[in-house]
Design an enzyme around this catalytic site. Structure first.
Site, PDB file in Angstrom:
ATOM      1  N   GLU A  84     -50.331  20.989 -15.274  1.00 58.63           N
ATOM      2  CA  GLU A  84     -50.053  20.088 -14.155  1.00 58.63           C
ATOM      3  C   GLU A  84     -48.977  20.620 -13.221  1.00 58.63           C
ATOM      4  O   GLU A  84     -49.007  20.361 -12.006  1.00 58.63           O
ATOM      5  CB  GLU A  84     -49.634  18.704 -14.671  1.00 58.63           C
ATOM      6  CG  GLU A  84     -50.793  17.853 -15.176  1.00 58.63           C
ATOM      7  CD  GLU A  84     -51.280  18.244 -16.554  1.00 58.63           C
ATOM      8  OE1 GLU A  84     -50.641  19.098 -17.206  1.00 58.63           O
ATOM      9  OE2 GLU A  84     -52.308  17.699 -16.986  1.00 58.63           O
ATOM     10  N   HIS A 113     -50.565   6.941 -20.848  1.00 58.70           N
ATOM     11  CA  HIS A 113     -51.742   7.062 -19.975  1.00 58.70           C
ATOM     12  C   HIS A 113     -52.004   5.768 -19.208  1.00 58.70           C
ATOM     13  O   HIS A 113     -53.121   5.516 -18.803  1.00 58.70           O
ATOM     14  CB  HIS A 113     -53.001   7.369 -20.796  1.00 58.70           C
ATOM     15  CG  HIS A 113     -53.031   8.716 -21.450  1.00 58.70           C
ATOM     16  ND1 HIS A 113     -52.222   9.064 -22.495  1.00 58.70           N
ATOM     17  CD2 HIS A 113     -53.788   9.809 -21.201  1.00 58.70           C
ATOM     18  CE1 HIS A 113     -52.487  10.303 -22.878  1.00 58.70           C
ATOM     19  NE2 HIS A 113     -53.430  10.782 -22.107  1.00 58.70           N
TER      20      HIS A 113
HETATM   21  C1  LIG Z   1     -50.494  17.028 -19.785  1.00 55.60           C
HETATM   22  C2  LIG Z   1     -51.841  16.490 -20.056  1.00 55.60           C
HETATM   23  N1  LIG Z   1     -52.866  16.846 -19.251  1.00 55.60           N
HETATM   24  C3  LIG Z   1     -54.106  16.359 -19.473  1.00 55.60           C
HETATM   25  C4  LIG Z   1     -54.358  15.508 -20.510  1.00 55.60           C
HETATM   26  C5  LIG Z   1     -55.745  14.898 -20.724  1.00 55.60           C
HETATM   27  N2  LIG Z   1     -56.421  15.512 -21.862  1.00 55.60           N
HETATM   28  C6  LIG Z   1     -56.418  14.920 -23.072  1.00 55.60           C
HETATM   29  S1  LIG Z   1     -57.166  15.848 -24.247  1.00 55.60           S
HETATM   30  C7  LIG Z   1     -57.496  17.077 -23.130  1.00 55.60           C
HETATM   31  C8  LIG Z   1     -58.167  18.340 -23.575  1.00 55.60           C
HETATM   32  C9  LIG Z   1     -57.338  19.079 -24.537  1.00 55.60           C
HETATM   33  O1  LIG Z   1     -57.935  20.289 -24.878  1.00 55.60           O
HETATM   34  P1  LIG Z   1     -57.355  21.112 -26.076  1.00 55.60           P
HETATM   35  O2  LIG Z   1     -55.885  21.223 -25.992  1.00 55.60           O
HETATM   36  O3  LIG Z   1     -58.105  22.386 -26.146  1.00 55.60           O
HETATM   37  O4  LIG Z   1     -57.654  20.234 -27.360  1.00 55.60           O
HETATM   38  P2  LIG Z   1     -59.036  19.599 -27.832  1.00 55.60           P
HETATM   39  O5  LIG Z   1     -59.183  18.314 -27.119  1.00 55.60           O
HETATM   40  O6  LIG Z   1     -60.117  20.568 -27.523  1.00 55.60           O
HETATM   41  O7  LIG Z   1     -58.873  19.382 -29.281  1.00 55.60           O
HETATM   42  C10 LIG Z   1     -57.037  16.737 -21.857  1.00 55.60           C
HETATM   43  C11 LIG Z   1     -57.187  17.571 -20.669  1.00 55.60           C
HETATM   44  C12 LIG Z   1     -53.246  15.137 -21.314  1.00 55.60           C
HETATM   45  N3  LIG Z   1     -53.371  14.263 -22.335  1.00 55.60           N
HETATM   46  N4  LIG Z   1     -52.024  15.646 -21.067  1.00 55.60           N
END
Ligand SMILES: Cc1ncc(C[n+]2csc(CCOP(=O)(O)OP(=O)(O)O)c2C)c(N)n1
Lengths: 323, 333
Positions: B62, B131
């Site tokens: 971000e 959130h």
């Molecule tokens: C700072 C932030 N940006 C975006 C999100 C929204 N978000 C929640 S889970 C996710 C994907 C996360 O991917 P990864 O770290 O690879 O873990 P996975 O979900 O694949 O286990 C996103 C973008 C968040 N919670 N926090």
């Protein structure tokens, strides 16, 4: 590194517990008894379970949003997890959570989770710093997705952790996706572990479906951390079997890919390992039965508590509220 | 002029399409905005239409999403960046408050930052403390930033178009509770100048000033109050900065009773500052003390059943409005 048969049986048990718990949580959601967001950890259970097998109760876990295996393996009670999901005051957060992402149990070193991804890097480094300043030999561990590793906090924490030789382990669950975005469309490097080099930090890459492989890598990292030799970055390659969240249309990956992920189910592998070590199917079936009964008992305990009510919303803002 | 009934989400999508067609310099970046179409499906189909050069995914970064947007705007592009949840603005706060908002001022008014930061805010859906925040009130002091909060599909469309055309950075707060709301949107939307409040209903007994998701609730309240013989005027300021105090003060001066409502916590909220300005400048026009109906002074639990205790409801507005109508002097004369 091999686990003992008892350790493997325990891993099998916790995996069964996690899978059954998630199935039940999904049923609660379908029935409308719980209206929360669940990021299923189906397919990735071996990572948290293998890691926790190499930890002491007082080692500190900062877990990810992906599934329940990490926290169940570290010691969170099933009835508290389910209670929270159902918004009951007996739940891990007193019913505030109604989810899985903020369950803690200081007794078992379950420290919590940052909903803002990337928050865990600096916090887990800080926990390791705290332990070092207090002069005790606890280590801290953080589990995170590969997508989260693209936050700037990763780099700030990695730099300081290596510099100060902090007693910590970073365990990346690389399932290939950040929601819909494939790993390689978010970073140039194939292996997140490559980044360790930039900070002169030891690293390892393991098969995240293989509970023993994860255990071995984490055990080695824990020994390094406890003996004052600093942090380790471990990357576990894994697969997410379900969507990012329940209801995810998954239009970004093919049916074949999902089917292939199912073949790599860590539960199949752990059963094969146990069979190879001479453990009969009857013992596994007995554990399955016990875990089914354990789940029913946990649901009953959870339901025996009242639902959280309006009074709850102001509880726990400050230390004076602590019970 | 003819109009269609479409959702807030579709209205935002149309605004993006039209502005991208109109101005080649506009591009969209954010997490999952491309093929996936955005986690709230606002950017569906955009990558197919405009290609990966103009609509693309970012890593979970971000600080880069906002800071990179500021830099691209300084270079002459017209970036629209998406934060999946407005809460993540907090990890890009330096980029929002210190960079986007101050760059022009601190560099001698010689550069523009025509950046739009779209972000989904609001207490909706049981998404928990990190959130669910309603963010407008954090930006009273962002003097070089325009903070907008559309409450209807028509406003969502016209305001996003205006934001993209604007030469100042805009924080565009979309309320999660509104994405599925439908409403009339003219075929040819007027692109209003930013910073004009909208008077949605005229009344004579009290003025209700409502932001974002609370606008629809205020309108419902006004209808119910009408049946009880209380005539409420409803004004939507449509944003935090710039604030159309002329429209608001005019209503207060005519009516003398004012109720202010928004989703964010009541303490230090949007209402507090607005009421301070009203009391400071037109105390003599007030027939009764102004009232606030806003979010509870605590965090938003993930448990949906508790979330509803945080958000202000119709009954709260009705109760406050009835009390307000019944107290104080009978008229300004
Ligand atoms: C700072 C932030 N940006 C975006 C999100 C929204 N978000 C929640 S889970 C996710 C994907 C996360 O991917 P990864 O770290 O690879 O873990 P996975 O979900 O694949 O286990 C996103 C973008 C968040 N919670 N926090």
């Amino acid at each position: 590194m091999e686990m003992t048969v008892d350790q493997l049986l325990h891993a099998f048990r916790i995996m069964e517990r996690s899978i059954l718990a998630e199935q039940r949580l999904l049923r609660f959601i379908e029935a409308g008894d719980s209206r929360v967001l669940l990021h299923s950890g189906r397919g990735q259970e071996a990572i948290g379970i293998g890691a926790c097998a190499a930890l002491r109760d007082d080692d500190m876990l900062f877990y990810s949003h992906r599934g329940v295996a990490q926290i169940l393996a570290k010691g969170i009670l099933l009835d508290e997890l389910i209670g929270d999901f159902l918004g009951r005051i007996g739940g891990a957060t007193g019913g505030l959570g109604a989810g899985i992402v903020h369950a803690v149990d200081p007794k078992f070193g379950v420290m919590g989770s940052s909903g803002t991804l990337g928050g865990g890097f600096v916090l887990s480094a800080g926990a390791a710093l705290g332990a070092a300043k207090l002069g005790d030999d606890r280590v801290s561990i953080h589990l995170f997705g590969e997508g989260s590793a693209n936050r700037g906090t990763f780099h700030e924490a990695a730099n300081a952790a290596a510099l100060w030789k902090l007693p910590m382990i970073w365990l990346c669950e690389n399932n290939g996706y950040s929601v819909s975005v494939p790993h390689r469309e978010a970073t140039c490097i194939e292996d997140v572990a490559q980044r360790a080099q930039a900070y002169d930090m030891p690293s390892a890459i393991v098969d995240g479906q293989d509970v023993e492989a994860v255990y071995g890598a984490v055990k080695e990292a824990v020994e390094r951390a406890r003996s004052g030799c600093g942090p380790t970055l471990i990357e576990a390659k894994t697969f997410r079997i379900r969507g990012h969240y329940e209801g995810d249309p998954q239009n970004y990956r093919s049916k074949d890919e999902i089917a292939a992920a199912k073949l790599k189910d860590p539960q199949i592998l752990v059963q094969e390992r146990l069979a190879a070590r001479g453990v009969g199917e009857d013992r596994l079936e007995a554990i399955r039965q016990e875990e089914r009964a354990h789940l029913e008992a946990a649901v009953a305990t959870a339901m025996s508590h009242a639902k959280a009510g309006e009074a709850q919303i102001y509880q726990g803002l400050l230390a004076g509220d602590m019970s | 002029m003819s109009e269609r009934i479409i959702s807030y989400r579709a209205a935002l999508n149309e605004a993006l399409v039209e502005e991208m067609e109109r101005d080649e310099r506009v591009f969209l970046m954010g997490q999952d905005v491309a093929k996936f179409g955005g986690v709230f499906a606002v950017s569906k189909g955009l990558q197919d239409k405009f290609g990966p050069k103009r609509v693309f995914d970012t890593p979970i970064s971000e600080t880069l999403i906002v800071g990179g947007g500021v830099g691209a705007a300084l270079a002459g592009a017209r970036p629209v960046v998406e934060l999946q949840y407005a809460d993540f603005a907090l990890v890009a706060m330096d980029e929002i408050l210190n960079k986007a908002a101050k760059w022009r001022y601190m560099h001698g008014n010689r550069q523009s930052v025509p950046l739009v930061i779209r972000a989904a805010e609001g207490m909706f859906g049981g998404l928990g403390p990190e959130h669910s925040q309603s963010f407008g009130q954090y930006f009273w002091n962002a003097f070089g930033l325009k903070t907008l909060m559309p409450s209807t599909p028509a406003d969502a469309k016209s305001m996003l178009k205006a934001a993209i055309r604007d030469d100042d950075p805009v924080l565009f707060l979309e309320n999660k509770a509104l994405y599925n709301r439908r409403g009339p949107v003219p075929d040819e939307v007027e692109v209003d100048p930013i910073g004009k409040a909208s008077t949605i209903r005229n009344g004579t007994d009290l003025t209700i000033i409502a932001w974002s998701s609370m606008v629809a609730v205020a309108l419902k309240a006004a209808e119910a109050l009408a049946e009880e013989g209380i005539s409420a005027e409803v004004i939507d300021p449509r944003g935090v900065r710039p604030l159309d105090t002329a429209t608001i003060f005019n209503s207060v001066d005519r009516i003398g009773r004012v109720l202010v409502t928004h989703e964010g916590p009541v303490t230090g909220g949007l209402a507090g500052e607005l009421i301070a300005q009203i009391v400071e400048t037109r105390f003599d026009k007030l027939l009764a003390p102004p009232a606030r109906v806003a979010g509870a002074d605590t965090y938003v639990p993930q448990n949906l059943e508790l979330e509803r205790f945080i958000v202000p409801h119709l009954e709260h507005i009705l109760a406050a409005a009835r009390k307000l109508a019944a107290t104080g002097k009978s008229s300004t004369q």
